[in-house]
Enzyme design. Structure first.
Site, PDB file in Angstrom:
ATOM      1  N   GLN A  57      11.406 -11.467  86.412  1.00 35.19           N
ATOM      2  CA  GLN A  57      12.063 -10.658  87.442  1.00 35.19           C
ATOM      3  C   GLN A  57      11.095 -10.617  88.615  1.00 35.19           C
ATOM      4  OE1 GLN A  57      15.368  -9.462  86.820  1.00 35.19           O
ATOM      5  NE2 GLN A  57      15.081 -10.887  85.100  1.00 35.19           N
TER       6      GLN A  57
ATOM      7  N   ALA B 194      21.197  -1.987  88.694  1.00 39.42           N
ATOM      8  CA  ALA B 194      20.626  -3.177  88.058  1.00 39.42           C
ATOM      9  C   ALA B 194      20.111  -4.190  89.088  1.00 39.42           C
ATOM     10  CB  ALA B 194      21.659  -3.815  87.148  1.00 39.42           C
ATOM     11  N   HIS B 195      19.522  -5.259  88.577  1.00 42.44           N
ATOM     12  CA  HIS B 195      18.895  -6.260  89.459  1.00 42.44           C
ATOM     13  C   HIS B 195      19.913  -6.941  90.373  1.00 42.44           C
ATOM     14  CE1 HIS B 195      19.026  -9.232  85.776  1.00 42.44           C
ATOM     15  NE2 HIS B 195      20.150  -8.618  85.937  1.00 42.44           N
ATOM     16  N   ASN B 196      19.474  -7.153  91.600  1.00 46.78           N
ATOM     17  CA  ASN B 196      20.245  -7.871  92.612  1.00 46.78           C
ATOM     18  C   ASN B 196      21.516  -7.138  93.044  1.00 46.78           C
ATOM     19  OD1 ASN B 196      18.691 -10.191  91.014  1.00 46.78           O
ATOM     20  ND2 ASN B 196      19.057 -10.859  93.112  1.00 46.78           N
TER      21      ASN B 196
END
Lengths: 347, 347, 347
Positions: free
Chosen positions: B202, B243-245
């Site tokens: 990540q 969450a990511h992105n």
């Protein structure tokens, strides 16, 4: 700490069936227990484990019997008796009076000499810590925070400014008392800069009453004005959200990941199961019970038992849920019936 | 800080009805207010409290009247006016420039001299802290983290390496910016050791834009590659998962315990109520609104209002939910109808 | 760290289609990639981005082709290959052996000389930290806690007393290992003080096995007696609740905000999607999968796929959910049919 079964029985108000002289050195589950261990049996589901346990003694309800020579401790509430005996064998930590060298305590703070302040704790100006209270490593008390006597604040707990924590309160690691409530007034102009959400000051506090426990990473927001309250003896699990100006009555049970929106009031002994949501400005009567994952959108009468999202009477919800699973069949039957009626009409 | 009602009215663009010379020393709810307090009244539900309040003055909508001699402050948006007056009476904390002796600041970090670094704060190598920003006790800025000007990071907030926080941002206690996104590639071989979930690095960051607020224990994951973004002026409540992105647009409102899965994009002014879930890789159009506990599994048009899990049009969901409660009755009626049709056919 | 495409292909067991000499300096998405970057393409949805990417090379499945001269790396599992190449380009941090001056380490604790103890970390009496493990700022290890080798504990992680963390474990910021389980016995008498919830001692521990990852603000409660276990190689997202005596098997995936109640057992490779709830004392068989926001109230067979609250077979749930949205229509049709049947009967 070693006591005989007879001594334990006297302590918890039970009766020994069999040899009361056996020494009890530990508590354990029916399946794991061995010599020196006491176990408890209250749920018929575990009958087999009860029959085959190698425990030195078993706590049971009065009248319970078992083939084989293990002594029994018969008592009206076996689980409570188990809890009390376990407490004798696993006593809670006692404060070692004193302040760790690595703690940062403001000179105007008051820490009772019998309290224990762990490593790297910070205590703000004019904050107070009561007798025999333990602050574990990394606890943060902001200015004017008050923590009563005989409390246990675990690692990295935060109590923000002016919030009040009663006596015998337990706060699990990472729990937050006094974060700002979520309050914004939409401002379409924003003083010429365009629209914005204008922050409403959260100028109130949180009051945690005596004998409360809050779980890990549980958050209790301070009131906009006045107080957010968690009532005497209520027990709250991990990752629960208590919004601003909520009032949780005494002896409530709120299970993990439940959330209560702003200004809602819970009476005495209300139970919220896991992942329940309750909207704001409601009143939940004494003893109301809400099933797991339910979403409460209306006031609840005292003693009400509800489930579902939106929530309604639990029994009716059970029937409706059974119907939900059959919906595809129902639709098929309805279609068939329509065809049949159409045929009948044509005749 | 004491001002007359007339001065407050001028400040918020309202008009005094009655005596504008009364001094305002506090804000309070209609029921709790007493001499010197200003309250506000905007919801007919509280008419009785408005009629009987002992407040020194009440903020109301233009045209509102009341029997009795209390002066009124009439203004188009009473809640916003209340918030602004409350801010004057409860001003946000101002940074006392300087670094606490117990803080651990890496020599290559830059801390603006006007910033306040509280006790036991850690600031990593090359991190930057802007003017007048306050870091409360136990805040963690990892290496190369950047925090802008006029921010307030409450106790035990974590900003991980390379993440960027804009100006005037408020982070409530225990909130986490830049935790690893949840990304694993299933590896059936595991280099001869058997199956495993192989961690996908990540390597991206989180960017929190200006005027954002994040709640207590809210988590914003760093991007796998690139950026996770929380847009200008968005306000996020406690215990929320981003969450990511994910890209949260400007001026969004995300209420407690909601969660947004990876790579989903929210437009401007999107509202997610409490405990909402949104799956990954979706687009929620400007101004879309999602009801409490809903589960969004599809893109939403701008302005869409949805509820339910899976979510669909809010009004249709209200009707379907009403039907759900009646399912047992429906089934009974369907059975009866079947019998009747059967009888008719036999004739 | 710069390697040619051919070197990467050899490393991940793939084949180059085109010029293998191109140097790879970064990984990026198809749309963001530029010279020196490798991207990956596995989902037909992104065909257009694949056709127009400016990447230096693209990882694809064997047999994939593209108009234009970009070299391809063909491999059976493109996502896994991408993850491995990304790991080479973004290697995990390596411990710089040593203990920060601001850390508070009890003299009886053992810290491997190759381990890195960050600023303001606290380590309790007799705790152990293994080789090459990194404890970031503000980590709390209580007395007798054990952390294995090659672990990465991010900022403000808490591991409470006696809990055991294996090797190669990653704990995201604010995660809590070993908070008390939620266990209370109702005591109607309270030794003459009136009713109370009597705390059941939580005397067990948590055991986190090798290669586990726990997300930010995730809470794993210690067992009442015995152990709460998170099995080898399982990956748990942010804000998840794991209650006392839960056993999570190896290689499970538990997505954000899911919660598992006490004593439930998950087999190998179980998947819980976001916001799932599982009640206590259940067994979920190997490879069972639970859809987002589902509420599991019964044991699941190995390989079961369920959704809904209460949860049942996923496909049946999809059909029932479709029916739910049509409920108002169904009711209308049923009413019409009733009228028609009534008319037919009258004839």
């Amino acid at each position: 700490m070693e006591r005989s079964l007879a001594e334990h029985a006297a302590q918890v108000g039970g009766e020994v069936v069999g040899d009361g002289r056996v020494e009890i050195r530990g508590v354990r589950g029916l399946e794991e227990a061995g010599p020196g261990d006491i176990a408890f049996y209250a749920n018929k589901k575990y009958r087999r484990a009860f029959e085959t346990t190698r425990a030195a003694a078993v706590i049971v309800e009065p009248g319970e019997t078992r083939a084989g020579a293990i002594p029994l401790l018969a008592v009206a509430n076996p689980y409570l008796a188990f809890a009390k005996i376990s407490t004798l064998l696993h006593p809670p930590p006692r404060a070692e009076g004193g302040i760790s060298r690595s703690a940062a305590v403001q000179p105007t703070a008051f820490v009772d000499p019998s309290a224990e302040v762990g490593p790297l704790v910070s205590i703000g100006a004019r904050a107070k810590v009561g007798a025999r209270t333990i602050l574990r490593a990394g606890v943060r008390l902001a200015e004017d925070a008050v923590v009563g006597a005989d409390c246990l604040l675990h690692e990295n707990v935060v109590v923000r400014e002016r919030c009040v924590v009663g006596d015998r309160v337990i706060l699990q690691p990472g729990c937050v008392v006094g974060s700002d409530g979520y309050g914004f007034a939409f401002d379409p102009e924003g003083e010429g800069q365009g629209p914005r959400h204008y922050k409403v000051p959260q100028a109130g506090i949180v009051r945690i009453e005596d004998d409360v426990e809050l779980g890990a990473c549980t958050c209790v927001d301070r009131a906009t004005l006045g107080e957010t309250v968690v009532g005497r003896g209520s027990k709250i699990d991990n990752l629960v959200q208590i919004a601003h100006n909520v009032e949780v009555g005494p002896l409530c049970l709120i299970v993990s990941q439940a959330g209560i929106a702003g200004s809602t009031k819970l009476g005495m002994g209300v139970v919220l199961a896991g992942q329940v949501g309750v909207i704001g400005h409601l009143t939940l009567g004494d003893g109301a019970k809400v099933g797991a994952q339910a979403g409460v959108g209306q006031d609840l009468e005292p003693g009400a038992i509800v489930s579902g999202s939106p929530a309604f009477d639990h029994r009716a919800w059970l029937r409706a849920s059974a119907g939900f699973a059959k919906l595809p069949d129902l639709i098929r039957e309805l279609r068939r019936l329509e065809r049949e009626v159409e045929e009948l009409r044509k005749r």
